[in-house]
Design a protein around this motif. Structure first.
Motif, PDB file in Angstrom:
ATOM      1  N   GLN A  37      25.345  21.957 -25.520  1.00 17.03           N
ATOM      2  CA  GLN A  37      24.025  21.984 -24.887  1.00 17.03           C
ATOM      3  C   GLN A  37      24.072  21.195 -23.595  1.00 17.03           C
ATOM      4  O   GLN A  37      24.572  20.072 -23.549  1.00 17.03           O
ATOM      5  CB  GLN A  37      22.982  21.379 -25.828  1.00 17.03           C
ATOM      6  CG  GLN A  37      21.581  21.316 -25.249  1.00 17.03           C
ATOM      7  CD  GLN A  37      20.600  20.716 -26.248  1.00 17.03           C
ATOM      8  OE1 GLN A  37      20.566  21.124 -27.405  1.00 17.03           O
ATOM      9  NE2 GLN A  37      19.813  19.740 -25.811  1.00 17.03           N
ATOM     10  N   GLY A  38      23.559  21.791 -22.513  1.00 14.01           N
ATOM     11  CA  GLY A  38      23.542  21.130 -21.220  1.00 14.01           C
ATOM     12  C   GLY A  38      22.191  20.550 -20.881  1.00 14.01           C
ATOM     13  O   GLY A  38      21.281  20.502 -21.713  1.00 14.01           O
ATOM     14  N   ILE A  39      22.066  20.106 -19.635  1.00 12.25           N
ATOM     15  CA  ILE A  39      20.817  19.526 -19.152  1.00 12.25           C
ATOM     16  C   ILE A  39      20.504  20.116 -17.781  1.00 12.25           C
ATOM     17  O   ILE A  39      21.393  20.571 -17.055  1.00 12.25           O
ATOM     18  CB  ILE A  39      20.901  17.991 -19.036  1.00 12.25           C
ATOM     19  CG1 ILE A  39      22.057  17.589 -18.103  1.00 12.25           C
ATOM     20  CG2 ILE A  39      21.051  17.354 -20.403  1.00 12.25           C
ATOM     21  CD1 ILE A  39      22.053  16.105 -17.743  1.00 12.25           C
ATOM     22  N   ASN A  40      19.244  20.118 -17.410  1.00 13.56           N
ATOM     23  CA  ASN A  40      18.866  20.546 -16.073  1.00 13.56           C
ATOM     24  C   ASN A  40      19.157  19.439 -15.061  1.00 13.56           C
ATOM     25  O   ASN A  40      18.954  18.252 -15.347  1.00 13.56           O
ATOM     26  CB  ASN A  40      17.390  20.906 -16.018  1.00 13.56           C
ATOM     27  CG  ASN A  40      17.095  22.229 -16.688  1.00 13.56           C
ATOM     28  OD1 ASN A  40      16.710  22.258 -17.849  1.00 13.56           O
ATOM     29  ND2 ASN A  40      17.288  23.318 -15.974  1.00 13.56           N
ATOM     30  N   SER A  41      19.633  19.826 -13.905  1.00 17.51           N
ATOM     31  CA  SER A  41      19.923  18.853 -12.857  1.00 17.51           C
ATOM     32  C   SER A  41      18.645  18.162 -12.413  1.00 17.51           C
ATOM     33  O   SER A  41      17.573  18.772 -12.330  1.00 17.51           O
ATOM     34  CB  SER A  41      20.577  19.556 -11.661  1.00 17.51           C
ATOM     35  OG  SER A  41      20.744  18.652 -10.585  1.00 17.51           O
ATOM     36  N   THR A  42      18.743  16.884 -12.152  1.00 15.67           N
ATOM     37  CA  THR A  42      17.603  16.129 -11.639  1.00 15.67           C
ATOM     38  C   THR A  42      17.701  15.899 -10.138  1.00 15.67           C
ATOM     39  O   THR A  42      16.849  15.224  -9.557  1.00 15.67           O
ATOM     40  CB  THR A  42      17.511  14.756 -12.355  1.00 15.67           C
ATOM     41  OG1 THR A  42      18.739  14.046 -12.164  1.00 15.67           O
ATOM     42  CG2 THR A  42      17.261  14.942 -13.847  1.00 15.67           C
ATOM     43  N   ASP A  43      18.730  16.462  -9.509  1.00 18.22           N
ATOM     44  CA  ASP A  43      18.905  16.290  -8.074  1.00 18.22           C
ATOM     45  C   ASP A  43      17.968  17.212  -7.310  1.00 18.22           C
ATOM     46  O   ASP A  43      17.794  18.394  -7.676  1.00 18.22           O
ATOM     47  CB  ASP A  43      20.348  16.577  -7.669  1.00 18.22           C
ATOM     48  CG  ASP A  43      21.309  15.549  -8.219  1.00 18.22           C
ATOM     49  OD1 ASP A  43      20.869  14.418  -8.508  1.00 18.22           O
ATOM     50  OD2 ASP A  43      22.499  15.878  -8.372  1.00 18.22           O
ATOM     51  N   GLU A  44      17.410  16.708  -6.231  1.00 18.98           N
ATOM     52  CA  GLU A  44      16.481  17.487  -5.422  1.00 18.98           C
ATOM     53  C   GLU A  44      17.169  18.737  -4.863  1.00 18.98           C
ATOM     54  O   GLU A  44      18.261  18.666  -4.306  1.00 18.98           O
ATOM     55  CB  GLU A  44      15.948  16.629  -4.267  1.00 18.98           C
ATOM     56  CG  GLU A  44      14.911  17.331  -3.418  1.00 18.98           C
ATOM     57  CD  GLU A  44      14.362  16.446  -2.312  1.00 18.98           C
ATOM     58  OE1 GLU A  44      13.583  16.946  -1.491  1.00 18.98           O
ATOM     59  OE2 GLU A  44      14.745  15.249  -2.268  1.00 18.98           O
ATOM     60  N   GLY A  45      16.517  19.858  -5.042  1.00 22.04           N
ATOM     61  CA  GLY A  45      17.047  21.130  -4.549  1.00 22.04           C
ATOM     62  C   GLY A  45      17.901  21.871  -5.554  1.00 22.04           C
ATOM     63  O   GLY A  45      18.263  23.031  -5.325  1.00 22.04           O
ATOM     64  N   TYR A  46      18.227  21.225  -6.669  1.00 18.40           N
ATOM     65  CA  TYR A  46      19.085  21.861  -7.669  1.00 18.40           C
ATOM     66  C   TYR A  46      18.405  21.907  -9.044  1.00 18.40           C
ATOM     67  O   TYR A  46      19.073  21.935 -10.076  1.00 18.40           O
ATOM     68  CB  TYR A  46      20.398  21.092  -7.791  1.00 18.40           C
ATOM     69  CG  TYR A  46      21.197  21.032  -6.518  1.00 18.40           C
ATOM     70  CD1 TYR A  46      21.626  22.191  -5.878  1.00 18.40           C
ATOM     71  CD2 TYR A  46      21.531  19.801  -5.944  1.00 18.40           C
ATOM     72  CE1 TYR A  46      22.360  22.139  -4.708  1.00 18.40           C
ATOM     73  CE2 TYR A  46      22.265  19.739  -4.777  1.00 18.40           C
ATOM     74  CZ  TYR A  46      22.677  20.905  -4.162  1.00 18.40           C
ATOM     75  OH  TYR A  46      23.404  20.843  -3.000  1.00 18.40           O
ATOM     76  N   GLU A  47      17.071  21.964  -9.062  1.00 18.67           N
ATOM     77  CA  GLU A  47      16.343  21.903 -10.326  1.00 18.67           C
ATOM     78  C   GLU A  47      16.651  23.076 -11.246  1.00 18.67           C
ATOM     79  O   GLU A  47      16.488  22.977 -12.473  1.00 18.67           O
ATOM     80  CB  GLU A  47      14.835  21.833 -10.059  1.00 18.67           C
ATOM     81  CG  GLU A  47      14.364  20.539  -9.406  1.00 18.67           C
ATOM     82  CD  GLU A  47      14.544  20.534  -7.888  1.00 18.67           C
ATOM     83  OE1 GLU A  47      15.059  21.529  -7.341  1.00 18.67           O
ATOM     84  OE2 GLU A  47      14.151  19.522  -7.246  1.00 18.67           O
ATOM     85  N   ASN A  48      17.107  24.201 -10.683  1.00 19.37           N
ATOM     86  CA  ASN A  48      17.409  25.381 -11.481  1.00 19.37           C
ATOM     87  C   ASN A  48      18.825  25.345 -12.061  1.00 19.37           C
ATOM     88  O   ASN A  48      19.209  26.203 -12.861  1.00 19.37           O
ATOM     89  CB  ASN A  48      17.243  26.653 -10.629  1.00 19.37           C
ATOM     90  CG  ASN A  48      17.305  27.909 -11.466  1.00 19.37           C
ATOM     91  OD1 ASN A  48      16.694  27.974 -12.532  1.00 19.37           O
ATOM     92  ND2 ASN A  48      18.047  28.905 -10.991  1.00 19.37           N
ATOM     93  N   VAL A  49      19.601  24.350 -11.658  1.00 17.44           N
ATOM     94  CA  VAL A  49      20.989  24.247 -12.114  1.00 17.44           C
ATOM     95  C   VAL A  49      21.044  23.592 -13.485  1.00 17.44           C
ATOM     96  O   VAL A  49      20.357  22.598 -13.748  1.00 17.44           O
ATOM     97  CB  VAL A  49      21.830  23.439 -11.102  1.00 17.44           C
ATOM     98  CG1 VAL A  49      23.230  23.182 -11.658  1.00 17.44           C
ATOM     99  CG2 VAL A  49      21.911  24.180  -9.776  1.00 17.44           C
TER     100      VAL A  49
END
Length: 332
Positions: free
Chosen positions: A9-21
């Motif tokens: 299981q992964g996690i959603n990126s918290t970096d700005e501009g990469y929220e869909n990653v």
């Protein structure tokens, strides 16, 4: 996501501009190379029943870390993660759409720089999310480095027929895992590009030069470290370098492998003298690695290479550069 060892299981990126990653950090591709598995070919990881939450970067491989400017400031902030021999993990970046969609996307497997002795997969020079944002499933691979990845000794050769190249074997094991599992992350196992920066370039080319490499890779992205001149070291030279290394540590040249494997790698007894003159690099042999690194790069096509012409600059790639590399991954 299903893998050959179990669900992750992964996690959603918290970096700005990469929220869909969606990031999968620390996905194991082989068993920890510790104890009796030190200086042996990687083996399959044990399967697990529960869901493995992959939300944290794992410790970086054992190494004697010395920052060289400007990379120490630009990429590492002159700090380093914890280290461990238990290091055979990879990181994967994809997107929600690619996890659930039917169309399989190009895959880019990236190897970090630092020669074959230092570095780790999640330094600033390797931004997997930027590739995922551009519809490329990006993977970075951790492998054994330095003495744990490339030590060659007569007693090891007697045990195994030849010795060295353990880090290279890790890379090939990782590519086999990627080939088998990447479709579940939205990647196309028939469209894999391999590349890296500096030492990562040598890793990519030595893998292509290996007779053991049975995963088709037809595109390379090589950023510096092309090494047009010079061949991989011979088994004989590698064993001499390994013996000199032991003597520099104050160990007997004929110390048994049982004794060496019993030494505490976590306390860095074995890694405190990882210096370039010890020849910790791939070994030229029939089984694992042949010829010259750059001379074998032609097995991958097209070859997209660069050198920085002596510029002392270590700045991360800009987004427009990432887009160009993504086009290469896609076969454009």
């Amino acid at each position: 996501v299903d893998t050959s060892y179990g669900k992750v299981q992964g996690i959603n990126s918290t970096d700005e501009g990469y929220e869909n990653v969606v990031q999968f950090k620390g996905v194991p591709y082989a068993a920890p190379p510790v104890g009796d598995l030190r200086w042996k070919a990687p083996v399959d990881h044990e399967k697990w029943d529960d869901i493995l939450v992959c939300d944290t970067n794992r410790e970086m491989p054992m190494q004697e870390l010395g920052f060289v400017e400007p990379s120490g400031t630009d990429f590492h902030n002159n700090t380093a993660p914890e280290m461990s021999e238990d290091c055979l993990y990879m990181n994967i970046s994809t997107t929600e759409e690619n996890l659930t969609g039917d169309e399989k996307k190009p895959v880019y497997v990236w190897f970090h720089g630092g020669g074959l002795t230092v570095g780790h997969t999640y330094s600033a020079e390797g931004n997997l999310d930027a590739f995922a944002e551009n519809d490329v499933i990006a993977v970075s691979v951790e492998q054994r480095l330095g003495v744990f990845g490339y030590l060659s000794l007569p007693q090891l050769s007697e045990e195994q027929g030849q010795s060295g190249n353990y880090g290279l074997m890790d890379q090939i094991k990782a590519l086999e895992w990627i080939k088998e599992n990447i479709a579940n992350f939205g990647g196309d196992p028939e469209n894999i590009t391999v590349g890296g920066q500096s030492g990562g370039t040598m890793k990519a080319m030595s893998m292509i030069a290996s007779p053991q490499m049975d995963v088709d890779v037809d595109k390379l992205i090589l950023e510096s470290g092309l090494k047009y001149v010079g061949a991989f070291q011979s088994q004989e030279d590698a064993e001499k370098n390994g013996t000199a290394y032991l003597e520099d540590l104050g160990l007997s040249a004929d110390i048994s492998m049982e004794e060496l494997r019993a030494m505490d790698g976590e306390e860095r007894e074995l890694s405190r003298l990882q210096l370039p003159h010890h020849g910790l690099q791939p070994v030229r042999c029939v089984r694992h690695c042949r010829g010259r690194p750059a001379g074998n790069a032609g097995r991958g096509r097209p070859l997209f290479g660069s050198r920085n012409a002596g510029r002392r600059s270590c700045r991360p790639l800009r987004r427009q550069h990432i887009k160009i590399l993504c086009v290469v991954c896609a076969g454009g």
